[in-house]
Motif scaffolding. Structure first.
Motif, short mmCIF file in Angstrom:
data_model
loop_
_atom_site.label_atom_id
_atom_site.label_comp_id
_atom_site.label_asym_id
_atom_site.label_seq_id
_atom_site.Cartn_x
_atom_site.Cartn_y
_atom_site.Cartn_z
N ARG A 101 0.77 -0.70 -0.08
CA ARG A 101 -0.49 0.15 0.05
C ARG A 101 1.06 1.55 0.26
N GLY A 102 2.36 0.82 -0.12
CA GLY A 102 3.08 2.11 -0.43
C GLY A 102 3.49 2.37 0.83
N VAL A 103 3.64 1.90 1.42
CA VAL A 103 4.27 2.42 2.66
C VAL A 103 5.57 2.20 3.28
N ASN A 104 6.36 3.61 4.04
CA ASN A 104 8.06 3.10 3.82
C ASN A 104 7.72 2.23 5.32
N THR A 105 7.93 0.71 5.30
CA THR A 105 8.25 -0.36 6.14
C THR A 105 9.44 0.16 6.87
#
Length: 587
Positions: A287-291
């Motif tokens: 979902r495009g999150v910078n983990t």
């Protein structure tokens, strides 16, 4: 498992050799799909484990695969995974015994002690560095401060109330009226994080597993996987829902009682009310999150939280434990993400439960990282000398063997690096110019640990951890040493390992196979760069200062150079050396 199935498993050597000469090997622990070769009978008889009523089954299975036997005796065991015990009881541990706790960690796991430590750090270093925990009040001490904060926050503010030594959600409630405040004391009250990040409408928290192998020098590891625990009711911020624990608490022990709770046996699946941490990272990444950024922030929280407790634990270690080998500990950090994906520390557990979905791999890696060594037969079989008044059953007597002292040379070097008024990076980098025997021993142990990481990652010390040194209440020489080593060799570890090997091998030429005494005949004169601050305050001094230190310190060769092992001519003590010796002779 049938005999045939067991024969098909890959056989692993029972011992893991050190990277360095003259350092004993460590025992190997396997997963269920491996089998460990048998040691000779005489060594196998020494593999004894002290069982406890809280020893997890996964630990029992893992040590059994390495041919450990359970023992009820108090003195002949090598390892134990059990209860916390009083700090003074650590004095009973033999030098060959390893317990899964440090003295004092039960106290730092208490919510009131944890928040008190972190609040002190916030006052000292500011909210920019220590803003990862909710505003916290400990009653009855902070009752006036809480009352003022309550009035300033308005009637819409929610507060979470926790007993300081609670676990598994017991006694926790969310309130919004002063009249709802429980009368029992002590009590911990925090601002409620009322805007959590939601997945499918449910709030969740993360259980992060952190392993500390040593407090001096401090070495912290974080496991690559963990747990994601969901509340089993969809979240609502309505005041009318505050009594619904299935909505506001994420504890498994609470939510498993909900008829709507869904289990999840697939550690790769994003389903049910318990996920693996790696599954969450995949979900968020899609979902495009910078983990990676979130993970780095969590590591930052872990390092700062452990450092906040370091003075307390280290003082108890010095009073009660004879060798750093005897202690190691696994901690559970509970982290929540808010709507902006900022991680917040909720609690710290020093006797963390182990979840079936990831614990097998983690315990195998943890026990390998711990570095269990086969003891000398006389150490493992010597009974305790006298009855003990201790309530612990780990050892029935006291042991009074003295700790080995540092040499005068090593005390002088440590004092020199700890007493500079304005040290800077150039100054600290010179700590590696000449390595003492104890320096080499610590660096070798650190490199050996890195070879046994498994799925753990070391987060302190690291190539980027220098910034954390300022958070220590007192500077520690060994932390400076390991920090500088990481800065210099993190991207070329083999070069550093070759250097340590060459220094360890000098012990052969000097007539000893003990690396602790390998350079007792060498001398050195080290040129120490004066820091920029010192240059400003001492303009008339030379840019370079010669510091002649005592005669048992070695010359540390640069790569490719050769150093003779014969004794060097002893220099006359210079002014700096004489001053240091006078000042620290009593250390």
């Amino acid at each position: 498992m049938s005999l045939g199935a067991e024969d098909n498993r890959e056989e692993k050597p029972a011992l893991v050799p050190s990277l360095f000469p003259h350092i004993p090997p460590t025992l190997y622990f396997s997963t269920a799909n491996e089998r460990v070769e048998l040691l000779p009978v005489e060594q196998r008889r020494l593999l004894k484990w002290k069982m406890s009523t809280v020893t997890p089954n996964v630990v029992k299975h893992t040590i059994a695969r390495s041919h450990f036997k359970a023992t009820k005796k108090s003195h002949d065991w090598m390892g134990s995974w059990g209860h916390h015990m009083r700090s003074t009881c650590f004095k009973t541990l033999g030098e060959h015994q390893k317990l899964n706790h440090f003295p004092g960690t039960f106290q730092i796991g208490r919510k009131d002690r944890l928040w008190r430590n972190l609040s002190k750090m916030q006052v000292r270093f500011g909210k920019q560095e220590f803003s990862f925990f909710p505003r916290t009040f400990i009653l009855p001490h902070d009752i006036k401060l809480l009352r003022k904060a309550w009035e300033d926050s308005g009637s819409r503010q929610k507060w979470i109330v926790k007993p300081p030594a609670s676990a598994r959600g017991i006694g926790i409630q969310v309130i919004h009226r002063w009249s709802q405040m429980p009368r029992r004391r002590p009590l911990l009250v925090q601002k409620y994080l009322h805007k959590p990040y939601l997945i499918s409408g449910n709030k969740f928290d993360l259980r992060i597993y952190v392993y500390v192998t040593s407090f001096e020098p401090l070495r912290i590891y974080i496991f690559s996987d963990g747990l994601v625990r969901f509340a089993s009711c969809k979240y609502s911020s309505s005041m009318k829902t505050l009594s619904n624990k299935f909505m506001h608490l994420t504890n498994y022990s609470v939510n498993k009682k909900n008829s709507e709770y869904q289990t999840n046996s697939d550690d790769k699946a994003c389903q049910g009310h318990k996920w693996a941490l790696k599954a969450l990272w995949q979900y968020l990444s899609a979902r495009g999150v910078n983990t990676t950024q979130i993970w780095e922030k969590i590591k930052d929280i872990v390092i700062k939280t452990v450092i906040a407790s370091e003075p307390y634990v280290n003082s108890l270690l010095k009073m009660n434990v004879r060798t750093p080998y005897s202690c190691h500990e696994l901690f559970g950090f509970d982290i929540m993400l808010d709507e902006n994906l900022k991680p917040w520390l909720l609690s710290l557990h020093s006797n963390t439960a182990l979840d079936a979905s990831i614990k097998g791999q983690m315990i195998r890696d943890l026990l390998n990282l711990a570095g269990f060594r086969i003891p000398q037969k006389e150490d493992a079989t010597a009974p305790c000398s006298s009855p003990s008044s201790s309530s612990t059953s780990l050892c029935g007597g006291t042991r009074e063997k003295a700790k080995p002292d540092l040499s005068v040379d090593e005390k002088v070097k440590r004092a020199f690096y700890l007493t500079q008024r304005y040290p800077d990076q150039d100054f600290f980098s010179t700590v590696l110019d000449v390595l003492t025997p104890d320096d080499v021993r610590m660096l070798a142990a650190s490199e050996d640990e890195l070879e046994r990481l498994g799925e753990f990652e070391r987060i302190f010390p690291s190539a980027l951890s220098s910034r954390y040194l300022r958070f220590f209440e007192s500077p520690r020489y060994l932390n400076i040493l390991l920090d500088q080593w990481e800065r210099k060799y993190w991207n070329n570890r083999q070069r550093g390992i070759r250097l340590l090997r060459s220094l360890c091998e000098k012990g052969i030429h000097l007539g000893t196979d003990d690396p602790a005494h390998m350079w007792s005949q060498c001398t050195y004169t080290s040129r120490v760069v004066v820091s920029q601050q010192q240059q400003r305050s001492q303009k008339d001094n030379a840019d370079i200062r010669d510091v002649a230190l005592p005669s048992s310190l070695p010359v540390s060769p640069s790569p490719g150079s050769s150093v003779a092992s014969s004794a060097c001519a002893s220099p006359q003590p210079g002014f700096s050396q004489s001053l240091l010796l006078q000042q620290f002779a009593s250390l």
